[in-house]
Design an enzyme around this catalytic site. Structure first.
Site, PDB file in Angstrom:
ATOM      1  N   CYS A 193      56.390  27.601  53.967  1.00  0.00           N
ATOM      2  CA  CYS A 193      57.860  28.126  54.002  1.00  0.00           C
ATOM      3  C   CYS A 193      58.090  28.050  55.502  1.00  0.00           C
ATOM      4  CB  CYS A 193      57.911  29.371  53.648  1.00  0.00           C
ATOM      5  SG  CYS A 193      56.324  30.574  53.974  1.00  0.00           S
TER       6      CYS A 193
HETATM    7  N1  LIG Z   1      54.734  33.057  48.780  1.00  0.00           N
HETATM    8  C1  LIG Z   1      55.294  31.958  49.591  1.00  0.00           C
HETATM    9  O1  LIG Z   1      56.256  32.199  50.008  1.00  0.00           O
HETATM   10  C2  LIG Z   1      54.697  30.628  49.370  1.00  0.00           C
HETATM   11  C3  LIG Z   1      55.341  29.483  50.200  1.00  0.00           C
HETATM   12  C4  LIG Z   1      54.911  28.174  50.399  1.00  0.00           C
HETATM   13  C5  LIG Z   1      53.673  28.067  50.047  1.00  0.00           C
HETATM   14  N2  LIG Z   1      52.745  29.081  49.295  1.00  0.00           N
HETATM   15  C6  LIG Z   1      51.428  28.653  49.011  1.00  0.00           C
HETATM   16  O2  LIG Z   1      51.463  28.735  47.540  1.00  0.00           O
HETATM   17  C7  LIG Z   1      50.147  29.116  47.242  1.00  0.00           C
HETATM   18  C8  LIG Z   1      50.062  30.356  46.195  1.00  0.00           C
HETATM   19  O3  LIG Z   1      51.025  31.297  46.630  1.00  0.00           O
HETATM   20  P1  LIG Z   1      51.405  32.566  46.197  1.00  0.00           P
HETATM   21  O4  LIG Z   1      52.356  33.088  47.152  1.00  0.00           O
HETATM   22  O5  LIG Z   1      51.992  32.150  44.770  1.00  0.00           O
HETATM   23  O6  LIG Z   1      50.105  33.473  45.913  1.00  0.00           O
HETATM   24  P2  LIG Z   1      49.765  34.509  44.951  1.00  0.00           P
HETATM   25  O7  LIG Z   1      51.094  35.172  44.323  1.00  0.00           O
HETATM   26  O8  LIG Z   1      48.678  35.439  45.565  1.00  0.00           O
HETATM   27  O9  LIG Z   1      49.411  33.828  43.850  1.00  0.00           O
HETATM   28  C9  LIG Z   1      48.143  33.004  43.693  1.00  0.00           C
HETATM   29  C10 LIG Z   1      47.698  32.511  42.502  1.00  0.00           C
HETATM   30  O10 LIG Z   1      46.387  31.781  42.545  1.00  0.00           O
HETATM   31  C11 LIG Z   1      45.545  32.290  41.597  1.00  0.00           C
HETATM   32  N3  LIG Z   1      44.097  32.318  41.995  1.00  0.00           N
HETATM   33  C12 LIG Z   1      43.742  33.081  42.788  1.00  0.00           C
HETATM   34  N4  LIG Z   1      42.533  33.148  43.245  1.00  0.00           N
HETATM   35  C13 LIG Z   1      41.992  32.053  42.233  1.00  0.00           C
HETATM   36  C14 LIG Z   1      40.881  31.172  42.114  1.00  0.00           C
HETATM   37  N5  LIG Z   1      39.735  31.742  42.788  1.00  0.00           N
HETATM   38  N6  LIG Z   1      40.757  30.306  41.162  1.00  0.00           N
HETATM   39  C15 LIG Z   1      41.983  29.867  40.430  1.00  0.00           C
HETATM   40  N7  LIG Z   1      43.143  30.648  40.738  1.00  0.00           N
HETATM   41  C16 LIG Z   1      43.162  31.586  41.687  1.00  0.00           C
HETATM   42  C17 LIG Z   1      46.210  33.430  41.102  1.00  0.00           C
HETATM   43  O11 LIG Z   1      46.088  33.385  39.549  1.00  0.00           O
HETATM   44  P3  LIG Z   1      45.263  34.379  38.726  1.00  0.00           P
HETATM   45  O12 LIG Z   1      45.104  35.787  39.408  1.00  0.00           O
HETATM   46  O13 LIG Z   1      46.408  34.567  37.568  1.00  0.00           O
HETATM   47  O14 LIG Z   1      44.283  33.803  38.198  1.00  0.00           O
HETATM   48  C18 LIG Z   1      47.807  33.548  41.163  1.00  0.00           C
HETATM   49  O15 LIG Z   1      48.329  32.929  40.137  1.00  0.00           O
HETATM   50  C19 LIG Z   1      49.567  29.462  48.378  1.00  0.00           C
HETATM   51  O16 LIG Z   1      48.500  28.321  48.838  1.00  0.00           O
HETATM   52  C20 LIG Z   1      50.427  29.698  49.381  1.00  0.00           C
HETATM   53  O17 LIG Z   1      50.051  29.587  50.899  1.00  0.00           O
HETATM   54  C21 LIG Z   1      53.417  30.369  49.069  1.00  0.00           C
END
Ligand SMILES: NC(=O)c1ccc[n+]([C@@H]2O[C@H](COP(=O)([O-])OP(=O)(O)OC[C@H]3O[C@@H](n4cnc5c(N)ncnc54)[C@H](OP(=O)(O)O)[C@@H]3O)[C@@H](O)[C@H]2O)c1
Length: 347
Positions: free
Chosen positions: A152
């Site tokens: 982001c």
């Molecule tokens: N939030 C933002 O603004 C943003 C912006 C750009 C990029 N990102 C990137 O996008 C990615 C996800 O971010 P997010 O903000 O969506 O995070 P989040 O809300 O914490 O979601 C993480 C996801 O990963 C899954 N997960 C966690 N541990 C896992 C494991 N060991 N094995 C398989 N699945 C697992 C969780 O699934 P379950 O708990 O359902 O299993 C959940 O669906 C990150 O790499 C982050 O850096 C985020």
């Protein structure tokens, strides 16, 4: 067969970036979501976890392998360190893999290790991955097999800096970036910092000059500059759900904001998601909320010879899932804005 939709799947669909992919892809004219996965909620309907989807999308969450099997395009929205085995399977099965995490974003294994404390497990795969902010790199990804979707801050900031850096008129050792993010940037998990009573009515800097997005920002702008550039970057957390606003200070030999304005309008003249604000206006995160737009306002401090560039995006859309879809659209030859034409609400 002409109207057949492309099958897409989402691994990590229950996270904030994953569920935002679901929201946007359900409205995409050229694709259908064939499978979604979760570890924690496997077997449950996704609309149980996110009731906004109730009676719109009630499918059950499966596992990672079922997503890969059933999809032509696989998105992963997972914590860092989990994407290489998924990318490997996708490449073997000839599926396009789009990673929203950080695993494929950095070119240098040494830099990745320094900031993420992990080696590349599959160095060969990294040679096939393409990092893409579409407005800066769209020509790279036509035949991509692995797309590393930027983060982001690392979208908002390079989009704000790119025209001035490309012009050769910036003093590259003077870049200071002060950025603010809404709390969805930290994902779904609860921490003490993002707990409501601690966050509400608070405003603080965090990871001062040590945030993991620094090497990614420097990688992108160094490529544009053609030389190594270092930046000072201070992120802040603000008590809003969505949005990033970055204020960038940089010395330049430009004489006023009119020069900057003409330069930026020319640089982005073919980019429908970049909006250069009329001079005298400043960007506001609320004006790009829920949309794929990046808004940029241009200012000039005549006393110090410093350009002040302010850019704003919705971290979940242009900063994550919207941009991933924009990258998919380019890679598959769809209209670049397909599924991304939502107009931001005005309040
Ligand atoms: N939030 C933002 O603004 C943003 C912006 C750009 C990029 N990102 C990137 O996008 C990615 C996800 O971010 P997010 O903000 O969506 O995070 P989040 O809300 O914490 O979601 C993480 C996801 O990963 C899954 N997960 C966690 N541990 C896992 C494991 N060991 N094995 C398989 N699945 C697992 C969780 O699934 P379950 O708990 O359902 O299993 C959940 O669906 C990150 O790499 C982050 O850096 C985020």
């Amino acid at each position: 067969m002409k109207n057949q939709k492309t099958k897409v799947g989402i691994i990590g669909a229950t996270g904030y970036a994953g569920i935002e992919l679901v929201r946007l892809l359900l409205a995409h004219p050229n694709v259908e979501i064939n499978a979604v996965s979760s570890v924690s909620f496997k077997g449950r309907a996704i609309s149980d976890i996110y009731p906004a989807l109730h009676s719109i999308y009630d499918v059950k969450l499966g596992d990672e392998d079922s997503v890969i099997e059933q999809s032509d395009v696989v998105f992963a929205a997972l914590p860092h360190g989990l994407s290489e085995p998924i990318a490997k399977k996708c490449v073997r099965l000839n599926k396009l893999f789009i990673d929203l995490g950080a695993d494929f974003r950095l070119d240098s294994q040494d830099t990745y290790k320094e900031w993420y404390e992990k080696n590349f497990d599959e160095p060969e795969l990294h040679k096939q991955s393409i990092y893409s902010i579409p407005e800066l790199h769209r020509d790279r990804i036509k035949d991509a097999k692995i797309i590393a979707n930027p983060g982001c801050y690392t979208t908002c900031i390079p989009l704000g800096l790119a025209p001035l850096i490309k012009s050769g008129r910036a003093k590259l050792d003077t870049i200071i970036i002060d950025a603010k993010s809404g709390t969805s940037g930290a994902g779904r998990g609860l921490t003490q910092t993002t707990h409501f009573p601690e966050l509400n009515e608070g405003f603080c800097a965090y990871k001062v000059a040590s945030h993991r997005h620094i090497p990614e920002i420097e990688q992108t702008i160094s490529q544009i500059a053609g030389e190594e550039v270092k930046v000072t970057f201070v992120p802040h957390l603000i008590p809003i759900n969505r949005g990033i606003l970055a204020t960038m200070y940089i010395n330049t030999d430009c004489k006023d904001e009119n020069e900057l304005y003409d330069m930026y309008c020319e640089f982005y003249k073919n980019d429908r998601f970049i909006r250069i604000m009329p001079l005298g206006q400043t960007v506001n995160v609320k004006n790009s909320k829920l949309s794929n737009y990046c808004d940029i306002s241009l200012h000039f401090d005549k006393r110090t010879g410093r350009a002040i560039i302010i850019s704003a995006i919705d971290n979940m859309v242009k900063g994550a899932s919207g941009q991933a879809i924009q990258n998919m659209n380019i890679a598959l030859g769809f209209d670049e804005g397909a599924g991304l034409d939502a107009i931001p609400p005005s309040f």
